[in-house]
Design a protein around this motif. Structure first.
Motif, PDB file in Angstrom:
ATOM      1  N   VAL A  21       0.950  -1.340  -0.124  1.00 40.49           N
ATOM      2  CA  VAL A  21      -0.026   0.115  -0.075  1.00 40.49           C
ATOM      3  C   VAL A  21       0.960   1.340   0.064  1.00 40.49           C
ATOM      4  O   VAL A  21       0.461   2.256  -0.593  1.00 40.49           O
ATOM      5  N   TYR A  22       2.058   1.327   0.758  1.00 42.50           N
ATOM      6  CA  TYR A  22       2.844   2.502   0.894  1.00 42.50           C
ATOM      7  C   TYR A  22       4.037   2.560   0.077  1.00 42.50           C
ATOM      8  O   TYR A  22       4.675   1.291  -0.147  1.00 42.50           O
ATOM      9  N   SER A  23       4.399   3.571  -0.511  1.00 45.91           N
ATOM     10  CA  SER A  23       5.998   3.595  -0.901  1.00 45.91           C
ATOM     11  C   SER A  23       6.774   4.160   0.050  1.00 45.91           C
ATOM     12  O   SER A  23       7.958   3.690  -0.168  1.00 45.91           O
ATOM     13  N   SER A  24       6.491   4.642   1.089  1.00 47.60           N
ATOM     14  CA  SER A  24       7.388   4.928   2.236  1.00 47.60           C
ATOM     15  C   SER A  24       6.451   5.237   3.477  1.00 47.60           C
ATOM     16  O   SER A  24       5.413   5.546   3.703  1.00 47.60           O
ATOM     17  N   LEU A  27       8.728   3.564  10.677  1.00 42.84           N
ATOM     18  CA  LEU A  27       8.523   2.370  11.461  1.00 42.84           C
ATOM     19  C   LEU A  27       7.630   2.444  12.422  1.00 42.84           C
ATOM     20  O   LEU A  27       6.816   1.580  12.904  1.00 42.84           O
ATOM     21  N   ALA A  28       7.437   3.616  13.224  1.00 43.25           N
ATOM     22  CA  ALA A  28       6.379   4.027  14.124  1.00 43.25           C
ATOM     23  C   ALA A  28       5.234   3.700  13.992  1.00 43.25           C
ATOM     24  O   ALA A  28       4.241   2.994  14.477  1.00 43.25           O
ATOM     25  N   LYS A  29       4.901   4.243  12.665  1.00 38.64           N
ATOM     26  CA  LYS A  29       3.443   4.197  12.069  1.00 38.64           C
ATOM     27  C   LYS A  29       3.200   2.796  11.738  1.00 38.64           C
ATOM     28  O   LYS A  29       1.913   2.359  11.947  1.00 38.64           O
ATOM     29  N   LEU A  30       4.180   2.169  10.901  1.00 47.13           N
ATOM     30  CA  LEU A  30       3.871   0.573  10.667  1.00 47.13           C
ATOM     31  C   LEU A  30       3.493  -0.260  11.718  1.00 47.13           C
ATOM     32  O   LEU A  30       2.779  -1.013  11.644  1.00 47.13           O
ATOM     33  N   ALA A  31       4.256  -0.083  12.730  1.00 51.33           N
ATOM     34  CA  ALA A  31       4.258  -0.835  14.258  1.00 51.33           C
ATOM     35  C   ALA A  31       2.800  -0.460  14.643  1.00 51.33           C
ATOM     36  O   ALA A  31       2.244  -1.393  15.342  1.00 51.33           O
ATOM     37  N   LYS A  32       2.385   0.869  14.807  1.00 48.69           N
ATOM     38  CA  LYS A  32       1.208   0.945  15.369  1.00 48.69           C
ATOM     39  C   LYS A  32       0.006   0.305  14.547  1.00 48.69           C
ATOM     40  O   LYS A  32      -0.821  -0.391  15.176  1.00 48.69           O
ATOM     41  N   TYR A  33       0.105   0.222  12.998  1.00 46.96           N
ATOM     42  CA  TYR A  33      -0.887  -0.407  12.279  1.00 46.96           C
ATOM     43  C   TYR A  33      -0.921  -1.970  12.405  1.00 46.96           C
ATOM     44  O   TYR A  33      -1.966  -2.447  12.540  1.00 46.96           O
ATOM     45  N   MET A  34       0.190  -2.371  12.640  1.00 51.04           N
ATOM     46  CA  MET A  34       0.432  -4.107  12.877  1.00 51.04           C
ATOM     47  C   MET A  34       0.194  -4.278  14.274  1.00 51.04           C
ATOM     48  O   MET A  34       0.208  -5.330  14.741  1.00 51.04           O
ATOM     49  N   GLU A  35       0.122  -3.475  15.317  1.00 50.80           N
ATOM     50  CA  GLU A  35      -0.159  -3.456  16.891  1.00 50.80           C
ATOM     51  C   GLU A  35       0.875  -4.353  17.421  1.00 50.80           C
ATOM     52  O   GLU A  35       0.695  -5.120  18.109  1.00 50.80           O
ATOM     53  N   VAL A  36       2.194  -3.821  17.081  1.00 54.15           N
ATOM     54  CA  VAL A  36       3.338  -4.200  17.865  1.00 54.15           C
ATOM     55  C   VAL A  36       4.388  -3.358  18.324  1.00 54.15           C
ATOM     56  O   VAL A  36       4.109  -1.983  17.591  1.00 54.15           O
ATOM     57  N   ASP A  37       5.317  -3.275  18.907  1.00 56.69           N
ATOM     58  CA  ASP A  37       6.226  -2.495  19.479  1.00 56.69           C
ATOM     59  C   ASP A  37       7.175  -2.302  18.257  1.00 56.69           C
ATOM     60  O   ASP A  37       7.343  -3.022  17.245  1.00 56.69           O
ATOM     61  N   GLU A  38       8.039  -1.363  18.040  1.00 57.58           N
ATOM     62  CA  GLU A  38       9.161  -1.055  17.129  1.00 57.58           C
ATOM     63  C   GLU A  38      10.134  -2.125  17.007  1.00 57.58           C
ATOM     64  O   GLU A  38      10.483  -2.564  16.005  1.00 57.58           O
ATOM     65  N   SER A  39      10.521  -2.572  18.211  1.00 58.93           N
ATOM     66  CA  SER A  39      11.560  -3.669  18.223  1.00 58.93           C
ATOM     67  C   SER A  39      10.989  -5.136  17.655  1.00 58.93           C
ATOM     68  O   SER A  39      11.764  -5.616  16.701  1.00 58.93           O
ATOM     69  N   THR A  40       9.709  -5.195  18.031  1.00 60.94           N
ATOM     70  CA  THR A  40       9.196  -6.594  17.259  1.00 60.94           C
ATOM     71  C   THR A  40       9.073  -6.098  15.857  1.00 60.94           C
ATOM     72  O   THR A  40       9.244  -7.282  15.049  1.00 60.94           O
ATOM     73  N   LEU A  41       8.575  -5.172  15.373  1.00 61.43           N
ATOM     74  CA  LEU A  41       8.611  -4.766  13.878  1.00 61.43           C
ATOM     75  C   LEU A  41       9.550  -5.043  13.415  1.00 61.43           C
ATOM     76  O   LEU A  41       9.580  -5.593  12.036  1.00 61.43           O
ATOM     77  N   ARG A  42      10.804  -4.590  13.896  1.00 64.03           N
ATOM     78  CA  ARG A  42      12.204  -4.678  13.337  1.00 64.03           C
ATOM     79  C   ARG A  42      12.523  -6.056  13.053  1.00 64.03           C
ATOM     80  O   ARG A  42      13.010  -6.496  12.125  1.00 64.03           O
ATOM     81  N   THR A  43      12.250  -6.798  14.018  1.00 66.73           N
ATOM     82  CA  THR A  43      12.450  -8.328  13.829  1.00 66.73           C
ATOM     83  C   THR A  43      11.461  -9.052  12.841  1.00 66.73           C
ATOM     84  O   THR A  43      12.113  -9.821  11.950  1.00 66.73           O
ATOM     85  N   ILE A  44      10.375  -8.569  12.530  1.00 64.43           N
ATOM     86  CA  ILE A  44       9.303  -8.970  11.682  1.00 64.43           C
ATOM     87  C   ILE A  44      10.003  -8.650  10.245  1.00 64.43           C
ATOM     88  O   ILE A  44      10.022  -9.527   9.263  1.00 64.43           O
ATOM     89  N   MET A  75      12.602   5.093   8.598  1.00 66.23           N
ATOM     90  CA  MET A  75      11.760   5.128   7.729  1.00 66.23           C
ATOM     91  C   MET A  75      11.970   3.985   6.828  1.00 66.23           C
ATOM     92  O   MET A  75      12.955   3.565   6.500  1.00 66.23           O
ATOM     93  N   ILE A  76      10.853   3.393   6.218  1.00 67.34           N
ATOM     94  CA  ILE A  76      10.953   2.325   5.285  1.00 67.34           C
ATOM     95  C   ILE A  76      10.401   2.726   3.911  1.00 67.34           C
ATOM     96  O   ILE A  76       9.557   3.255   3.906  1.00 67.34           O
ATOM     97  N   TYR A  77      11.224   2.174   2.959  1.00 68.75           N
ATOM     98  CA  TYR A  77      11.060   2.656   1.807  1.00 68.75           C
ATOM     99  C   TYR A  77      10.700   1.490   0.826  1.00 68.75           C
ATOM    100  O   TYR A  77      11.754   0.498   0.920  1.00 68.75           O
ATOM    101  N   VAL A  78       9.667   1.417   0.139  1.00 72.75           N
ATOM    102  CA  VAL A  78       9.194   0.078  -0.593  1.00 72.75           C
ATOM    103  C   VAL A  78       9.795   0.240  -2.142  1.00 72.75           C
ATOM    104  O   VAL A  78       9.788   1.510  -2.653  1.00 72.75           O
ATOM    105  N   VAL A  79      10.533  -0.642  -2.579  1.00 70.19           N
ATOM    106  CA  VAL A  79      11.276  -0.678  -3.809  1.00 70.19           C
ATOM    107  C   VAL A  79      10.207  -1.133  -5.028  1.00 70.19           C
ATOM    108  O   VAL A  79       9.412  -2.102  -4.623  1.00 70.19           O
ATOM    109  N   GLU A  80      10.103  -0.641  -6.063  1.00 69.88           N
ATOM    110  CA  GLU A  80       9.289  -1.062  -7.216  1.00 69.88           C
ATOM    111  C   GLU A  80       9.340  -2.613  -7.396  1.00 69.88           C
ATOM    112  O   GLU A  80      10.367  -3.129  -7.100  1.00 69.88           O
TER     113      GLU A  80
END
Length: 111
Positions: A21-24, A27-44, A75-80
């Motif tokens: 869905v996103y091009s960028s 990390l905090a926003k994606l963690a909030k959407y996935m309902e996990v903390d930032e360190s868990t999201l980094r692991t994912i 920041m997470i950047y999605v590559v084409e």
């Protein structure tokens, strides 16, 4: 072990859905959407990278995913996405050309 793998695949599926869905995204926003903390999201995210990449015969790392990403600071950047290669269509066209050449050669022999 199997249940652990299933749970991991569910998380990876969620990450992939958001990355499509996103091009960028931060990390905090994606963690909030996935309902996990930032360190868990980094692991994912690291798990996603690990599961979707492999080593080719030359020792290079290649992506097997249709979506790739990289991180810069928080920041997470999605590559084409990679274009889908249609080898089957290419070979069918080549076979049709070869059949045409063979038919032309047969006609020349008959004349």
């Amino acid at each position: 072990m199997f249940l652990y793998e299933v749970k991991q695949q569910q998380l990876l599926s969620g990450v992939r859905t958001f990355l499509k869905v996103y091009s960028s995204i931060s990390l905090a926003k994606l963690a909030k959407y996935m309902e996990v903390d930032e360190s868990t999201l980094r692991t994912i995210l690291l798990t996603y990278k690990h599961k979707t990449h492999s080593v080719d015969s030359n020792g290079g790392i290649i992506s097997n995913a249709d979506i790739d990403f990289y991180m810069n600071n928080d920041m997470i950047y999605v590559v084409e996405s990679k274009p889908v290669k249609r080898y089957g269509d290419f070979f069918l066209r080549q076979i049709a050309k070869l059949e045409g050449v063979i038919n032309d050669m047969d006609r020349v022999k008959l004349d």
